[in-house]
Scaffold this active site. Sequence first.
Site, mmCIF file in Angstrom:
data_model
loop_
_atom_site.group_PDB
_atom_site.id
_atom_site.type_symbol
_atom_site.label_atom_id
_atom_site.label_comp_id
_atom_site.label_asym_id
_atom_site.label_seq_id
_atom_site.Cartn_x
_atom_site.Cartn_y
_atom_site.Cartn_z
ATOM 1 N N HIS A 21 24.432 2.836 -3.841
ATOM 2 C CA HIS A 21 24.036 2.091 -5.039
ATOM 3 C C HIS A 21 24.105 0.589 -4.833
ATOM 4 C CE1 HIS A 21 24.145 5.463 -8.223
ATOM 5 N NE2 HIS A 21 22.951 5.231 -7.767
ATOM 6 N N ARG A 40 1.775 10.051 5.668
ATOM 7 C CA ARG A 40 1.508 10.528 7.034
ATOM 8 C C ARG A 40 2.552 11.589 7.369
ATOM 9 N NH1 ARG A 40 -0.155 4.774 8.163
ATOM 10 N NH2 ARG A 40 -2.175 4.924 9.166
ATOM 11 N N GLU A 79 -13.316 9.172 8.572
ATOM 12 C CA GLU A 79 -12.917 8.308 9.685
ATOM 13 C C GLU A 79 -13.716 8.586 10.947
ATOM 14 O OE1 GLU A 79 -8.706 8.845 10.461
ATOM 15 O OE2 GLU A 79 -8.811 10.984 10.080
ATOM 16 N N ASN A 107 -9.213 2.667 10.573
ATOM 17 C CA ASN A 107 -8.653 2.534 11.923
ATOM 18 C C ASN A 107 -9.430 3.395 12.908
ATOM 19 O OD1 ASN A 107 -6.800 1.261 10.328
ATOM 20 N ND2 ASN A 107 -5.191 2.783 10.574
ATOM 21 N N ASP A 108 -9.656 4.643 12.506
ATOM 22 C CA ASP A 108 -10.413 5.530 13.387
ATOM 23 C C ASP A 108 -11.912 5.324 13.228
ATOM 24 O OD1 ASP A 108 -8.637 7.006 15.032
ATOM 25 O OD2 ASP A 108 -7.882 8.017 13.236
ATOM 26 N N CYS A 141 -7.534 3.942 3.166
ATOM 27 C CA CYS A 141 -6.143 3.872 3.602
ATOM 28 C C CYS A 141 -6.010 3.295 5.014
ATOM 29 C CB CYS A 141 -5.475 5.240 3.506
ATOM 30 S SG CYS A 141 -6.240 6.470 4.550
HETATM 31 C C1 PEP Z 1 -7.129 5.614 9.822
HETATM 32 O O1 PEP Z 1 -7.602 6.174 10.801
HETATM 33 O O2 PEP Z 1 -7.655 4.610 9.287
HETATM 34 C C2 PEP Z 1 -5.882 6.121 9.205
HETATM 35 C C3 PEP Z 1 -5.432 5.636 8.079
HETATM 36 O O3 PEP Z 1 -5.200 7.093 9.870
HETATM 37 P P1 PEP Z 1 -4.253 6.851 11.144
HETATM 38 O O4 PEP Z 1 -4.119 5.373 11.335
HETATM 39 O O5 PEP Z 1 -2.990 7.553 10.831
HETATM 40 O O6 PEP Z 1 -5.054 7.508 12.223
HETATM 41 MG MG MG Z 2 -6.964 8.162 11.428
#
Ligand code: PEP
Ligand code: MG
Length: 571
Positions: free
Chosen positions: A190, A297, A432, A455-456, A503
């Site tokens: 706490h 995740r 993605e 990202n992907d 995301c």
């Molecule tokens: C992405 O690919 O944008 C994503 C959020 O997933 P990760 O980065 O976990 O592959």
């Molecule tokens: Mg990804």
Amino acid sequence: MTINGIGVSPGIAIGKASLLKKQEAALSGITLNDEDIVIEIEKFNSAVTLSVQEVEAMVSSYDQSQGKEGLEILETHIELLTDPQISEDVTEKISKEKKNANDAVIEVIRAAVDLFKNMDDEYLSARAADVQDIGNRLLRNLNASVSTTISAYEVDTIIIAEDLTPSDTISMDTTHVAGFATQVGGRTSHAAIIARSRGIPAIVGCGITLMDIKDGDLLILDGQNGAIIINPDKNTVEQYRIKQENWLKQNNLLRSLKDTPATTTDGVNIKLMANIGDTNDMEQAIGFGAEGAGLLRTELLFMGRDAVPSEDEQFEFYKAVALKAKGKPVIVRTLDIGGDKQLPYFNFPAEQNPFLGYRAIRICLDRPDIFIVQLKAILRASAFGRLKIMFPMISNIQEVKAAKVILQQAKDELAKAGINFDKNIPVGIMIEIPSAAITADLLAKEVDFFSIGTNDLCQYTLAVDRMNEQIKELYDPYNPGVLRLIAYVIEQGHKNNVEVGMCGELASDPKATLLLLGMGLTEFSMSAAAIPEIKNIIINNSLATAKQIHKRVIEMDNSALITAYLQEITL
Ligand code: PEP
Ligand code: MG
């Protein structure tokens, strides 16, 4: 010299050390005469009444702007003080064992503290501090000598203590106390929770070396990184003063915006969500004003261990996150291993191109034995909060259909066993992979929502390995090809009544905020700490302006132009 601990409340404090010595309450060992029994019971009851009054006074003078966590803790203390079991145990010790009120309270509290401390659950075990806290208060009011009261301090004092009780932390005068560090404690104690909600830089779990610090030592306490620098040189102090100023600026922005809705100047509501890995992240996300988690995740739960977690283990984990979210939505992404995320106990084949290989949904569809366990655990947890299920790495519609078949099987098995779950749990996919983006209109027919994983998407659209330093200049989400795909997914999502969020990292890039807004994106998910800055952009701009920006960007043929333009308008 530097001492390291667990940084539980960010911020930098620079000031003089003040060591807080704890005086243990001592047993008197007195055996009562029969005629004193009633007097001692009355003494105990008066101490309870007085203690409750003290805590009630703290409740009524509580400054709500410091977060309501402190208030909830004080209310728990009133419940503990008036707990019939504690009262019964103390009274019994006085009347049957002929102990005086002081000794009876010490023994009953000690037993209760031990009970909590030995609990496996980290959160429950941290509640021992609350029991000790009310025990100390009772003893003080019985005139016993127990003291960890935080009295008047010089300005910029850093408190160094073995441990701090929750009420010590609640009543800390922040105009004088700049921060604190304790030998024991964890993130969920706490003292740590209150420090975070009151914005007091704090470090816990420093261990015994903390006591090397002497009263009056000059300290720099870095609550973000969990480090205390003892008697630093002038340069270091100067460096940290600058860090402190930056932090304060950022923090003031954060605090002023926490409860402000992310609404554009022309009234469009945008959802700002957090990307999380566990319950701690969820708690932090709420502190940053997130409206939920746009990406949990789950692979983090599968890492750093030697076997696949069981259904029960997974259920407990997802349930804990759902409860922490307090009714806010959480998008639970099913296992996304492979590529750069390897598991030591999982036999991955040797691959020429792991990022183009056995990954994520491909593994799950190939190993329904693992997949169904995860789906069942998520479904069971959906009875405890607003969970959504999301499949990663979708490249075609057959994969979505196949995943949904297994999801249905998981639902059927739970229904048959009479286990509760959200029968209408929303189902979505990550967009993605370029083929998914280009067929967003087709995929939309199968799901409730999309989340764009830039990202992907960026690595697969541009054929640039996201991990390869040598070609990192080519990894560019502002490439018009990537931007067109993003705009198309958002457009098709809206046309087909499918919610669209993002995301990937682009959602937290301030340069991209207005452009994405102009494309029609209404849900951004990012690391919690990025939320205030993005919110600040949203509330100071209109959707109309954002649309104009998008229009300008579409006309540009290269990312250098685009980023220069976006940089200019963001400043
Ligand atoms: C992405 O690919 O944008 C994503 C959020 O997933 P990760 O980065 O976990 O592959
Ligand atoms: Mg990804």
